[in-house]
Motif scaffolding. Structure first.
Motif, PDB file in Angstrom:
ATOM      1  N   ALA A   1      20.178  -6.962  70.346  1.00 44.65           N
ATOM      2  CA  ALA A   1      18.884  -7.559  70.685  1.00 44.65           C
ATOM      3  C   ALA A   1      17.745  -6.839  69.970  1.00 44.65           C
ATOM      4  CB  ALA A   1      18.676  -7.533  72.195  1.00 44.65           C
ATOM      5  N   GLN A   2      17.880  -5.523  69.827  1.00 48.89           N
ATOM      6  CA  GLN A   2      16.851  -4.751  69.126  1.00 48.89           C
ATOM      7  C   GLN A   2      16.849  -5.095  67.642  1.00 48.89           C
ATOM      8  OE1 GLN A   2      17.303  -0.486  69.387  1.00 48.89           O
ATOM      9  NE2 GLN A   2      15.271  -0.113  68.574  1.00 48.89           N
ATOM     10  N   LYS A   3      18.032  -5.156  67.057  1.00 54.74           N
ATOM     11  CA  LYS A   3      18.130  -5.427  65.616  1.00 54.74           C
ATOM     12  C   LYS A   3      17.618  -6.823  65.258  1.00 54.74           C
ATOM     13  CE  LYS A   3      21.378  -5.261  61.795  1.00 54.74           C
ATOM     14  NZ  LYS A   3      22.760  -5.023  61.387  1.00 54.74           N
ATOM     15  N   SER A   4      17.936  -7.817  66.099  1.00 52.55           N
ATOM     16  CA  SER A   4      17.534  -9.195  65.799  1.00 52.55           C
ATOM     17  C   SER A   4      16.166  -9.559  66.377  1.00 52.55           C
ATOM     18  CB  SER A   4      18.581 -10.162  66.356  1.00 52.55           C
ATOM     19  OG  SER A   4      18.595 -10.112  67.759  1.00 52.55           O
ATOM     20  N   HIS A   5      15.557  -8.644  67.135  1.00 56.53           N
ATOM     21  CA  HIS A   5      14.258  -8.859  67.791  1.00 56.53           C
ATOM     22  C   HIS A   5      14.312 -10.000  68.809  1.00 56.53           C
ATOM     23  CE1 HIS A   5      12.242  -6.045  65.099  1.00 56.53           C
ATOM     24  NE2 HIS A   5      12.940  -6.593  64.123  1.00 56.53           N
ATOM     25  N   SER A   6      15.504 -10.318  69.301  1.00 58.53           N
ATOM     26  CA  SER A   6      15.626 -11.418  70.260  1.00 58.53           C
ATOM     27  C   SER A   6      15.020 -11.070  71.618  1.00 58.53           C
ATOM     28  CB  SER A   6      17.082 -11.845  70.412  1.00 58.53           C
ATOM     29  OG  SER A   6      17.878 -10.774  70.841  1.00 58.53           O
ATOM     30  N   LEU A   7      15.072  -9.796  72.014  1.00 57.21           N
ATOM     31  CA  LEU A   7      14.445  -9.392  73.272  1.00 57.21           C
ATOM     32  C   LEU A   7      12.923  -9.496  73.152  1.00 57.21           C
ATOM     33  CD1 LEU A   7      14.996  -8.400  76.144  1.00 57.21           C
ATOM     34  CD2 LEU A   7      14.959  -6.079  75.283  1.00 57.21           C
ATOM     35  N   ASP A   8      12.393  -9.143  71.993  1.00 61.12           N
ATOM     36  CA  ASP A   8      10.949  -9.277  71.738  1.00 61.12           C
ATOM     37  C   ASP A   8      10.512 -10.734  71.903  1.00 61.12           C
ATOM     38  OD1 ASP A   8      11.765  -6.787  70.723  1.00 61.12           O
ATOM     39  OD2 ASP A   8      10.255  -6.788  69.156  1.00 61.12           O
ATOM     40  N   ARG A   9      11.294 -11.646  71.326  1.00 61.90           N
ATOM     41  CA  ARG A   9      10.957 -13.073  71.416  1.00 61.90           C
ATOM     42  C   ARG A   9      11.080 -13.583  72.845  1.00 61.90           C
ATOM     43  NH1 ARG A   9      13.847 -13.058  66.651  1.00 61.90           N
ATOM     44  NH2 ARG A   9      15.723 -13.875  67.667  1.00 61.90           N
TER      45      ARG A   9
END
Length: 86
Positions: A54-62
């Motif tokens: 999630a950190q690498k793909s920025h999915s948690l940010d989104r």
């Protein structure tokens, strides 16, 4: 049983088997061990591998609609490890 999608691996699982990460109204991002805190929530598998994805793909940010600093990811990893979720 309610189903939720992990933002790391994108697998659908039962809600109670996932960890909830919440952005509180004050803007802080925390691990929600009760699953009932106020704020915008996102779900992750209870392992650090999905947190790292999630950190690498920025999915948690989104999912939380906010850029999350690296220190918060480190704190979330510590919380998951402390709650017996490796």
């Amino acid at each position: 049983m309610p189903m939720r999608t992990c933002v790391g691996c994108r697998e659908k699982k039962e809600k109670k088997t996932l960890a909830r990460i919440v952005k509180r109204p004050d803007g802080s991002v925390v691990y929600d061990e009760t699953g009932r805190q106020n704020g915008r929530g996102a779900y992750l598998c209870r392992n650090t591998a999905c947190l790292k994805k999630a950190q690498k793909s920025h999915s948690l940010d989104r999912a939380l609609k906010e850029e999350i600093p690296p220190e918060v990811y480190e704190e979330l990893e510590k919380e998951m490890t402390a709650h017996g979720q490796a």
